[in-house]
Design a protein around this motif. Structure first.
Motif, short mmCIF file in Angstrom:
data_model
loop_
_atom_site.label_atom_id
_atom_site.label_comp_id
_atom_site.label_asym_id
_atom_site.label_seq_id
_atom_site.Cartn_x
_atom_site.Cartn_y
_atom_site.Cartn_z
N ASP A 173 0.83 -1.20 0.00
CA ASP A 173 0.00 0.00 0.00
C ASP A 173 0.87 1.26 0.00
O ASP A 173 2.06 1.20 0.32
CB ASP A 173 -0.95 -0.01 1.21
N GLN A 174 0.28 2.38 -0.36
CA GLN A 174 1.02 3.63 -0.55
C GLN A 174 1.81 4.04 0.70
O GLN A 174 2.99 4.39 0.61
CB GLN A 174 0.07 4.76 -0.96
N GLN A 175 1.19 3.99 1.87
CA GLN A 175 1.86 4.40 3.10
C GLN A 175 3.06 3.52 3.40
O GLN A 175 4.16 4.01 3.70
CB GLN A 175 0.88 4.38 4.27
N THR A 176 2.90 2.21 3.28
CA THR A 176 4.01 1.29 3.52
C THR A 176 5.08 1.48 2.47
O THR A 176 6.28 1.50 2.78
CB THR A 176 3.51 -0.17 3.52
N GLY A 177 4.67 1.63 1.22
CA GLY A 177 5.64 1.85 0.13
C GLY A 177 6.48 3.09 0.36
O GLY A 177 7.70 3.07 0.19
N ASP A 178 5.82 4.18 0.76
CA ASP A 178 6.55 5.43 1.02
C ASP A 178 7.53 5.26 2.17
O ASP A 178 8.67 5.70 2.11
CB ASP A 178 5.57 6.57 1.34
N PRO A 237 16.08 0.96 -10.00
CA PRO A 237 14.76 1.08 -9.37
C PRO A 237 14.66 0.09 -8.21
O PRO A 237 15.29 -0.97 -8.22
CB PRO A 237 13.80 0.71 -10.49
N PRO A 238 13.86 0.41 -7.21
CA PRO A 238 13.69 -0.52 -6.10
C PRO A 238 12.93 -1.77 -6.55
O PRO A 238 12.07 -1.71 -7.43
CB PRO A 238 12.90 0.27 -5.06
N ALA A 239 13.28 -2.88 -5.93
CA ALA A 239 12.60 -4.16 -6.17
C ALA A 239 11.99 -4.62 -4.85
O ALA A 239 12.67 -4.62 -3.82
CB ALA A 239 13.59 -5.19 -6.68
N TRP A 240 10.73 -4.97 -4.90
CA TRP A 240 10.02 -5.38 -3.70
C TRP A 240 10.22 -6.86 -3.44
O TRP A 240 10.25 -7.67 -4.35
CB TRP A 240 8.53 -5.07 -3.81
N GLY A 241 10.35 -7.19 -2.17
CA GLY A 241 10.49 -8.58 -1.77
C GLY A 241 9.22 -9.11 -1.15
O GLY A 241 8.13 -8.55 -1.31
N TRP A 242 9.38 -10.13 -0.36
CA TRP A 242 8.27 -10.90 0.20
C TRP A 242 7.30 -10.06 1.00
O TRP A 242 7.67 -9.44 2.00
CB TRP A 242 8.86 -12.02 1.06
N ARG A 243 6.06 -10.01 0.55
CA ARG A 243 4.95 -9.34 1.25
C ARG A 243 5.25 -7.89 1.63
O ARG A 243 4.75 -7.39 2.64
CB ARG A 243 4.53 -10.12 2.48
N GLY A 244 6.09 -7.23 0.86
CA GLY A 244 6.41 -5.84 1.15
C GLY A 244 7.27 -5.63 2.38
O GLY A 244 7.45 -4.52 2.82
#
Length: 119
Positions: free
Chosen positions: A5-10, A30-37
């Motif tokens: 979600d936006q808040q967690t991503g920020d 660019p950032p790469a997201w891992g397990w469940r954010g």
């Protein structure tokens, strides 16, 4: 993986930038997201201009324990050097995201990895 979600991503992107400063690396991808954010990473350059991978993990302070928290360091200590893999260079832990710290505040750990350049 998709970003959370936006808040967690920020919060996670800001923590990744903070980790880069703490570990003296410069993100170059660019950032790469891992397990469940819970994790985010990016290609980066260290102070010697070597390519490294910066990985940042975040969890609530009361959950910052166990294999998810210590697994990177344990693997680095127990996997023989003859096994081809990125090598752990450093680890930094901190708590908080600008908010008061407490049991629900995020605790964060960052670790740069690099493959050694072999001649």
């Amino acid at each position: 993986m998709p970003s959370p979600d936006q808040q967690t991503g920020d919060r996670m992107r800001a923590a990744l930038a903070h980790a880069a400063v703490l570990l003296s690396v410069t993100p170059i991808g660019p950032p790469a997201w891992g397990w469940r954010g819970r994790t985010i990473g990016s290609a980066a350059l260290d102070q010697l201009a070597r390519r490294v991978w910066l990985r940042m993990l975040s969890a609530a302070s009361d959950k910052a324990a166990g294999q998810i928290w210590t697994g990177t360091e344990a693997a680095s200590a127990h996997i023989p050097d003859r096994v081809s893999r990125p090598y752990l260079l450093d680890v930094r832990d901190w708590a908080g995201d600008g908010a008061p710290t407490g049991p629900s505040s995020p605790a964060t750990s960052a670790a740069p990895y690099a493959r050694p350049i072999r001649s």
